[in-house]
Design a protein around this motif. Structure first.
Motif, PDB file in Angstrom:
ATOM      1  N   PRO A 196     -26.001  18.930   2.333  1.00 47.67           N
ATOM      2  CA  PRO A 196     -24.762  18.179   2.535  1.00 47.67           C
ATOM      3  C   PRO A 196     -25.046  16.681   2.582  1.00 47.67           C
ATOM      4  O   PRO A 196     -25.874  16.224   3.378  1.00 47.67           O
ATOM      5  CB  PRO A 196     -24.249  18.698   3.881  1.00 47.67           C
ATOM      6  N   VAL A 197     -24.408  15.928   1.709  1.00 50.91           N
ATOM      7  CA  VAL A 197     -24.479  14.467   1.703  1.00 50.91           C
ATOM      8  C   VAL A 197     -23.064  13.970   1.952  1.00 50.91           C
ATOM      9  O   VAL A 197     -22.190  14.109   1.098  1.00 50.91           O
ATOM     10  CB  VAL A 197     -25.029  13.930   0.365  1.00 50.91           C
ATOM     11  N   GLU A 198     -22.825  13.424   3.128  1.00 51.50           N
ATOM     12  CA  GLU A 198     -21.481  13.004   3.522  1.00 51.50           C
ATOM     13  C   GLU A 198     -21.523  11.596   4.088  1.00 51.50           C
ATOM     14  O   GLU A 198     -22.589  11.076   4.451  1.00 51.50           O
ATOM     15  CB  GLU A 198     -20.894  13.956   4.564  1.00 51.50           C
ATOM     16  N   ASP A 199     -20.351  10.967   4.167  1.00 51.96           N
ATOM     17  CA  ASP A 199     -20.249   9.697   4.873  1.00 51.96           C
ATOM     18  C   ASP A 199     -19.283   9.852   6.040  1.00 51.96           C
ATOM     19  O   ASP A 199     -18.569  10.856   6.153  1.00 51.96           O
ATOM     20  CB  ASP A 199     -19.843   8.550   3.943  1.00 51.96           C
ATOM     21  N   LEU A 207     -21.604  20.264   9.804  1.00 52.26           N
ATOM     22  CA  LEU A 207     -22.312  20.693  11.009  1.00 52.26           C
ATOM     23  C   LEU A 207     -22.926  22.080  10.828  1.00 52.26           C
ATOM     24  O   LEU A 207     -24.081  22.325  11.206  1.00 52.26           O
ATOM     25  CB  LEU A 207     -21.358  20.691  12.199  1.00 52.26           C
ATOM     26  N   THR A 208     -22.160  23.000  10.262  1.00 51.52           N
ATOM     27  CA  THR A 208     -22.671  24.356  10.043  1.00 51.52           C
ATOM     28  C   THR A 208     -23.928  24.328   9.196  1.00 51.52           C
ATOM     29  O   THR A 208     -24.925  25.001   9.498  1.00 51.52           O
ATOM     30  CB  THR A 208     -21.596  25.225   9.367  1.00 51.52           C
ATOM     31  N   PHE A 241     -23.141  25.766  15.522  1.00 44.66           N
ATOM     32  CA  PHE A 241     -23.630  24.468  15.979  1.00 44.66           C
ATOM     33  C   PHE A 241     -23.135  24.245  17.407  1.00 44.66           C
ATOM     34  O   PHE A 241     -22.235  24.965  17.866  1.00 44.66           O
ATOM     35  CB  PHE A 241     -23.129  23.344  15.055  1.00 44.66           C
ATOM     36  N   PRO A 242     -23.703  23.291  18.146  1.00 46.53           N
ATOM     37  CA  PRO A 242     -23.239  23.053  19.525  1.00 46.53           C
ATOM     38  C   PRO A 242     -21.745  22.753  19.560  1.00 46.53           C
ATOM     39  O   PRO A 242     -21.250  21.863  18.841  1.00 46.53           O
ATOM     40  CB  PRO A 242     -24.070  21.841  19.962  1.00 46.53           C
TER      41      PRO A 242
END
Length: 311
Positions: A144-147, A161-162, A306-307
Motif C-alpha cells: 500500500p502506497v498512500e498519502d 491499516l489491515t 490492527f490495533p
C-alpha cells in the motif's frame, strides 16, 4: 492476535520535521497517532538531493509523454536527480510494509499532484503521482502506497491499516518460522482475511500447504509469501466483506435465537446501505463468538486486523 510493528516509509514533513518548501510541517492527526504503532523510515526527496528549506516550489509537467519536475523560476530541471535518488532509496531501504506520503506533493503525492502542460501555463485535465511515489508503486507493486489526504477515506484507511499490519505479521513469520506448523497456524488465522481480498489465492495457498512435503518447507514458505502479497495487493469492498461475514455467521447461526438472527440481519442491512460502520457490525458478531467460546473465530485476523485505537 499479536500486532507486530509495521515498517513504513513516511514523508518527513508529516509531524516529523519542518522540511516543506515553505519551511513548514504538516500536523496530521492520523499519521501522528500512527507513529506510536509503527517503525518508520523518513523520506523527503527534495531535501535529500540537496534542495534548501525553505525553497522555491517545484511542479510537474508533461513533455513527450514523460512527467518531469522543474523549478519554474530558474527553469532548473530536477527530474533525473529525483528519479536517481528514488531508485537508490528503494533499492536500499530493505523490507517495508507500506508507504505513507505527503498528499499533492510533486515528489510524494499519490494520484493527486497537479500536472502542468509543457508550457507550464495550463493544467492538464487529470492528476499525477509524484515522481518518488510513482517509483515506490512501481518497485513495490504489492504494497500500500498512500498519502495522508487519501487516508481520510474510511475504506482506504482501513485497507491501509489491515495491509501494513498483516504484512508485519507475515514478515515476523518469515524471520522466525521453524516448522510447517508455524505456517499452518498463520494460514488458519488469516483464512477470512485472505478470503476478503482474494478467494482464489486462498485456495492456491491451501493446496501448497497440503503438498508442502513435495516442495520442502523453505520453498513452501517462499510460494506462500508470494501469494500472500499478491492477494493483499487487491482492494476490499463492501460485497467482499458481506461474503466473509456470511461465512463467519455460518459458524453460529444454528446456536442463536430467531430474534437475534433478525437483529443481526437488520444490522447487516444497515451496513449494506451505509447506515452502520463495519466496526459496529463486527463488534456485535464478536459477542456471539465470545458467548460460544469459538476459539477458531477468536483467532481470525479478519476480526482484529490492527490495533482498534487506530480506527
Amino acid at each position: 492476535m499479536s500486532h507486530y510493528k509495521p515498517r513504513i516509509v513516511l514523508s518527513r514533513c508529516l509531524n516529523i520535521e519542518p522540511v516543506r518548501y515553505n519551511g513548514g510541517i504538516v500536523n496530521d492527526e492520523f499519521s501522528k497517532k500512527l507513529l506510536d504503532y509503527v517503525e518508520y523510515i523518513t523520506v523527503c526527496p527534495e531535501v535529500d538531493i540537496g534542495m534548501p528549506v525553505p525553497r522555491p516550489s517545484v511542479l510537474l509537467y508533461k513533455k513527450d509523454n514523460q512527467i518531469r519536475m522543474i523549478e519554474p523560476n530558474s527553469m532548473k530541471d530536477y527530474t533525473e536527480e529525483i528519479i536517481n535518488y528514488s531508485e537508490n532509496f528503494l533499492k536500499s531501504v530493505g523490507d517495508v510494509d507500506g508507504f505513507l506520503l505527503k498528499a499533492k506533493s510533486p515528489s510524494c503525492g499519490v494520484k493527486d499532484a497537479k500536472l502542468y502542460q509543457e508550457n507550464l501555463k495550463g493544467l492538464i485535465n487529470g492528476k499525477s503521482s509524484g515522481l518518488f511515489a510513482q517509483k515506490a508503486m512501481d518497485h513495490y507493486s504489492y504494497l500500500p502506497v498512500e498519502d495522508e489526504g487519501r487516508l481520510n477515506d474510511y475504506w482506504i484507511r482501513r485497507d491501509f491499516l489491515t495491509k501494513i499490519f498483516s504484512y508485519a505479521r507475515l514478515r515476523y513469520l518469515k524471520d522466525n518460522y521453524k516448522e510447517i506448523n508455524d505456517l499452518l497456524k498463520f494460514h488458519q488465522e488469516h483464512k477470512y482475511l485472505l478470503m476478503l481480498y482474494d478467494s482464489n489465492a486462498l485456495k492456491k495457498m491451501g493446496n501448497i500447504l497440503a503438498n508442502w512435503k513435495k516442495y520442502g518447507l523453505d520453498e513452501t514458505m517462499n510460494q506462500y509469501v508470494s501469494l500472500f502479497y499478491s492477494a493483499l495487493s487487491k482492494r476490499s469492498n463492501l460485497n467482499k466483506h458481506l461474503n466473509v461475514i456470511q461465512h463467519i455467521y455460518g459458524h453460529f447461526s444454528d446456536k442463536i435465537s430467531q430474534s437475534e438472527k433478525k437483529h443481526l440481519l437488520r444490522m447487516i442491512d444497515k451496513f449494506t446501505n451505509n447506515r452502520l460502520q463495519l466496526e459496529g457490525l463486527l463488534e456485535y458478531i464478536k459477542s456471539f463468538i465470545y458467548r460460544f467460546n469459538d476459539n477458531y473465530l477468536k483467532s481470525q485476523a479478519y476480526l482484529n486486523p490492527f490495533p482498534e485505537e487506530l480506527m
